[in-house]
Scaffold this motif. Structure first.
Motif, PDB file in Angstrom:
ATOM      1  N   SER A 149       0.811  -1.204   0.000  1.00 24.69           N
ATOM      2  CA  SER A 149       0.000   0.000   0.000  1.00 24.69           C
ATOM      3  C   SER A 149       0.852   1.263   0.000  1.00 24.69           C
ATOM      4  O   SER A 149       0.467   2.285  -0.570  1.00 24.69           O
ATOM      5  N   VAL A 150       2.004   1.209   0.668  1.00 26.69           N
ATOM      6  CA  VAL A 150       2.945   2.333   0.621  1.00 26.69           C
ATOM      7  C   VAL A 150       3.351   2.620  -0.815  1.00 26.69           C
ATOM      8  O   VAL A 150       3.303   3.758  -1.295  1.00 26.69           O
ATOM      9  N   ILE A 151       3.753   1.569  -1.512  1.00 28.30           N
ATOM     10  CA  ILE A 151       4.208   1.722  -2.901  1.00 28.30           C
ATOM     11  C   ILE A 151       3.037   2.131  -3.803  1.00 28.30           C
ATOM     12  O   ILE A 151       3.190   2.957  -4.707  1.00 28.30           O
ATOM     13  N   GLY A 152       1.853   1.560  -3.548  1.00 28.68           N
ATOM     14  CA  GLY A 152       0.690   1.911  -4.345  1.00 28.68           C
ATOM     15  C   GLY A 152       0.341   3.382  -4.228  1.00 28.68           C
ATOM     16  O   GLY A 152       0.072   4.059  -5.231  1.00 28.68           O
ATOM     17  N   ALA A 153       0.344   3.914  -3.003  1.00 28.94           N
ATOM     18  CA  ALA A 153       0.020   5.323  -2.790  1.00 28.94           C
ATOM     19  C   ALA A 153       1.106   6.226  -3.355  1.00 28.94           C
ATOM     20  O   ALA A 153       0.813   7.236  -4.006  1.00 28.94           O
ATOM     21  N   ALA A 154       2.365   5.880  -3.117  1.00 29.08           N
ATOM     22  CA  ALA A 154       3.473   6.716  -3.576  1.00 29.08           C
ATOM     23  C   ALA A 154       3.572   6.739  -5.096  1.00 29.08           C
ATOM     24  O   ALA A 154       3.910   7.774  -5.691  1.00 29.08           O
ATOM     25  N   SER A 155       3.282   5.615  -5.739  1.00 27.35           N
ATOM     26  CA  SER A 155       3.377   5.556  -7.205  1.00 27.35           C
ATOM     27  C   SER A 155       2.360   6.471  -7.876  1.00 27.35           C
ATOM     28  O   SER A 155       2.591   6.970  -8.980  1.00 27.35           O
ATOM     29  N   LYS A 156       1.230   6.723  -7.189  1.00 28.17           N
ATOM     30  CA  LYS A 156       0.230   7.648  -7.718  1.00 28.17           C
ATOM     31  C   LYS A 156       0.694   9.100  -7.599  1.00 28.17           C
ATOM     32  O   LYS A 156       0.222   9.970  -8.327  1.00 28.17           O
TER      33      LYS A 156
ATOM     34  N   GLY B 270       4.054  10.228  -7.634  1.00 24.81           N
ATOM     35  CA  GLY B 270       5.161  10.593  -8.513  1.00 24.81           C
ATOM     36  C   GLY B 270       6.331   9.655  -8.380  1.00 24.81           C
ATOM     37  O   GLY B 270       6.451   8.924  -7.388  1.00 24.81           O
ATOM     38  N   PRO B 271       7.249   9.644  -9.360  1.00 27.45           N
ATOM     39  CA  PRO B 271       8.371   8.689  -9.361  1.00 27.45           C
ATOM     40  C   PRO B 271       9.337   8.896  -8.206  1.00 27.45           C
ATOM     41  O   PRO B 271       9.856   7.934  -7.645  1.00 27.45           O
ATOM     42  N   HIS B 272       9.607  10.139  -7.840  1.00 25.25           N
ATOM     43  CA  HIS B 272      10.535  10.365  -6.720  1.00 25.25           C
ATOM     44  C   HIS B 272       9.887   9.979  -5.393  1.00 25.25           C
ATOM     45  O   HIS B 272      10.557   9.446  -4.494  1.00 25.25           O
ATOM     46  N   ALA B 273       8.603  10.245  -5.272  1.00 19.61           N
ATOM     47  CA  ALA B 273       7.877   9.812  -4.071  1.00 19.61           C
ATOM     48  C   ALA B 273       7.953   8.298  -3.925  1.00 19.61           C
ATOM     49  O   ALA B 273       8.136   7.774  -2.813  1.00 19.61           O
ATOM     50  N   LEU B 274       7.838   7.582  -5.046  1.00 20.59           N
ATOM     51  CA  LEU B 274       7.932   6.121  -5.034  1.00 20.59           C
ATOM     52  C   LEU B 274       9.317   5.666  -4.589  1.00 20.59           C
ATOM     53  O   LEU B 274       9.449   4.737  -3.776  1.00 20.59           O
ATOM     54  N   GLU B 275      10.356   6.331  -5.079  1.00 24.75           N
ATOM     55  CA  GLU B 275      11.726   5.950  -4.714  1.00 24.75           C
ATOM     56  C   GLU B 275      11.971   6.169  -3.222  1.00 24.75           C
ATOM     57  O   GLU B 275      12.514   5.284  -2.538  1.00 24.75           O
ATOM     58  N   VAL B 276      11.563   7.322  -2.707  1.00 24.01           N
ATOM     59  CA  VAL B 276      11.755   7.625  -1.288  1.00 24.01           C
ATOM     60  C   VAL B 276      10.954   6.658  -0.422  1.00 24.01           C
ATOM     61  O   VAL B 276      11.466   6.089   0.550  1.00 24.01           O
ATOM     62  N   ALA B 277       9.691   6.466  -0.787  1.00 20.37           N
ATOM     63  CA  ALA B 277       8.808   5.616   0.015  1.00 20.37           C
ATOM     64  C   ALA B 277       9.306   4.178   0.070  1.00 20.37           C
ATOM     65  O   ALA B 277       9.314   3.553   1.141  1.00 20.37           O
ATOM     66  N   THR B 278       9.736   3.641  -1.064  1.00 22.33           N
ATOM     67  CA  THR B 278      10.198   2.253  -1.103  1.00 22.33           C
ATOM     68  C   THR B 278      11.462   2.062  -0.277  1.00 22.33           C
ATOM     69  O   THR B 278      11.575   1.121   0.517  1.00 22.33           O
ATOM     70  N   THR B 279      12.410   2.978  -0.446  1.00 27.56           N
ATOM     71  CA  THR B 279      13.672   2.872   0.283  1.00 27.56           C
ATOM     72  C   THR B 279      13.465   2.960   1.792  1.00 27.56           C
ATOM     73  O   THR B 279      13.970   2.136   2.562  1.00 27.56           O
TER      74      THR B 279
END
Length: 323
Positions: free
Chosen positions: A195-202, A204-213
Motif C-alpha cells: 500500500s505504501v508503494i501503491g500510494a506513492a506511485s500515484k 510521482g516517481p521520486h515519491a515512489l523511490e523515497v517511500a520504497t527505500t
C-alpha cells in the motif's frame, strides 16, 4: 418495502458456481496486470470480488501475495539509484526510530486500557509500527499467536491499508506536499509495503523511490522487534525470520546504478514490478471477506485506528515542519 440482498451460505452477495467464480477472478487478474488498472482500482476490485463472488483460490492467497510482493519489490530496485536511496535513508533514520518506538509504547498502553488480549495487541502495534502483514507474519510464530489472534491483527491492518491507499494521495495534494515529503510520510504512516508503494506511485516517481527505500529500511526493524518479542513473551525456541528479499532489492539497486547494461532493461523490469504490486493489492482486497472483516472486533479495530491516526498525524507534522 425494501428488499435485502440475497446471500448464500458463505455470506456472498452473488450465488455463482465454481467455474463462474474462477472465470471472473481470472478476468480480474488480467485487468489488474494491464496498463488500465491503478493500485487503488485493483484493491477496490478485490474488495468487490471478496464480497460478491468470493475468492476461488483463497487457500493460496497468503502465499501468493507474500511471494508476489517480494518479487515485485526486488523488481522496483532496478529502477532506483543507490546514492538517492542512501540520502533518503539518512534523512529518515530519526523519524524511523522515533515512530517505531513511539507506536509500540503507545500501542502497549492502549491495549491495556482497552483490555485487549496481549498477543493481539502486540501484533497490531507491531504491524502498525513496522510493515503491516510482514511484521505480523514474522512475529506471530515467535510469540505463539493463535490463528484467531493473527486473523484479527491482519484484518485490522489490511482494512486500514485500504483506506490509506485512497486518502493519502488526496491529503498530499491538498497540502501541496513535495514528492520527498509524501514518500517519507507514506513510508512512516502506511502499514503494508504494497500500500505504501501503491500510494506513492500515484504521487510521482521520486515519491515512489523515497517511500520504497524508507519502508524497506523500516522493515529491517522486524529483526530487533522479534528478538524483543521473544523476551517479552518468554519464548526462546523460535527462529527469527529475516526478510532476505531486502538484500536482493539492494543488489538490484546497485546493479541499476553501476551496470550500464542493466539500466537499458530497467524500465521494463520496473514496469513488470509495478504490475505485480497492483496485482498484489487486488489479491489482498480479494482476501478481505466478510468473515475476515467480522473477525476483527470493535476494540482491536479501535486500537488500530487510534494508533494509525496518531502515527499519521505526528508523522505528517514532522515531515511538513522538520524534514
Amino acid at each position: 418495502m425494501q428488499t435485502q440482498p440475497i446471500t448464500n451460505t458463505n455470506g456472498l452477495l452473488i450465488n455463482i458456481n465454481d467455474n463462474g467464480r474462477k472465470a471472473i477472478f481470472i478476468i480480474c487478474i488480467a485487468f489488474c496486470i494491464s496498463p488500465f488498472a491503478s493500485p487503488a482500482i485493483a484493491l477496490l476490485l478485490g474488495l468487490v470480488i471478496a464480497q460478491f463472488t468470493g475468492h476461488p483460490y483463497l487457500h493460496l492467497n497468503h502465499k501468493a501475495t507474500h511471494l508476489l510482493l517480494q518479487v515485485s519489490v526486488v523488481g522496483l530496485g532496478f529502477g532506483m539509484n543507490v546514492h538517492s536511496a542512501m540520502q533518503a535513508g539518512k534523512e529518515s533514520i530519526l523519524f524511523t526510530i522515533a515512530s517505531i518506538s513511539g507506536t509500540l509504547i503507545f500501542g502497549y498502553f492502549m491495549g491495556r486500557w482497552l483490555n485487549i488480549e496481549k498477543k493481539t495487541s502486540f501484533l497490531i502495534s507491531s504491524g502498525t509500527a513496522i510493515c503491516g502483514g510482514s511484521a505480523i507474519a514474522a512475529i506471530s510464530p515467535v510469540i505463539k499467536a493463535e490463528e484467531k489472534q493473527i486473523s484479527v491483527a491482519l484484518g485490522c491492518v489490511f482494512v486500514l491499508n485500504s483506506v490509506a491507499l485512497f486518502i493519502f494521495p488526496l491529503i498530499g495534494h491538498h497540502l501541496n506536499m513535495s514528492q520527498t515529503q509524501f514518500g517519507l510520510w507514506c513510508a512512516i504512516a502506511i502499514h503494508d509495503t504494497s500500500s505504501v508503494i501503491g500510494a506513492a506511485s500515484k504521487y510521482g516517481p521520486h515519491a515512489l523511490e523515497v517511500a520504497t527505500t524508507v519502508k524497506l529500511a523500516r522493515a529491517l526493524w522486524i529483526i530487533p522487534v522479534t528478538f524483543m518479542a521473544t523476551y517479552l513473551f518468554k519464548n526462546q525456541s523460535k527462529k527469527v525470520s529475516i526478510p532476505y528479499f531486502i538484500g536482493l532489492f539492494i543488489l538490484a539497486m546497485i546493479a541499476n546504478t553501476y551496470i550500464p547494461a542493466i539500466s537499458i532493461v530497467s524500465p521494463y523490469l520496473t514496469g513488470i514490478a509495478k504490475a505485480g504490486l497492483t496485482l498484489t493489492l487486488f489479491l489482498i482486497g480479494a482476501g478481505l471477506s466478510r468473515k475476515v472483516l467480522a473477525s476483527v472486533g470493535f476494540k482491536p479495530l479501535l486500537q488500530g485506528v487510534v494508533l494509525w491516526i496518531v502515527i499519521s498525524t505526528a508523522a505528517l507534522y514532522a515531515v511538513m515542519h522538520l524534514a
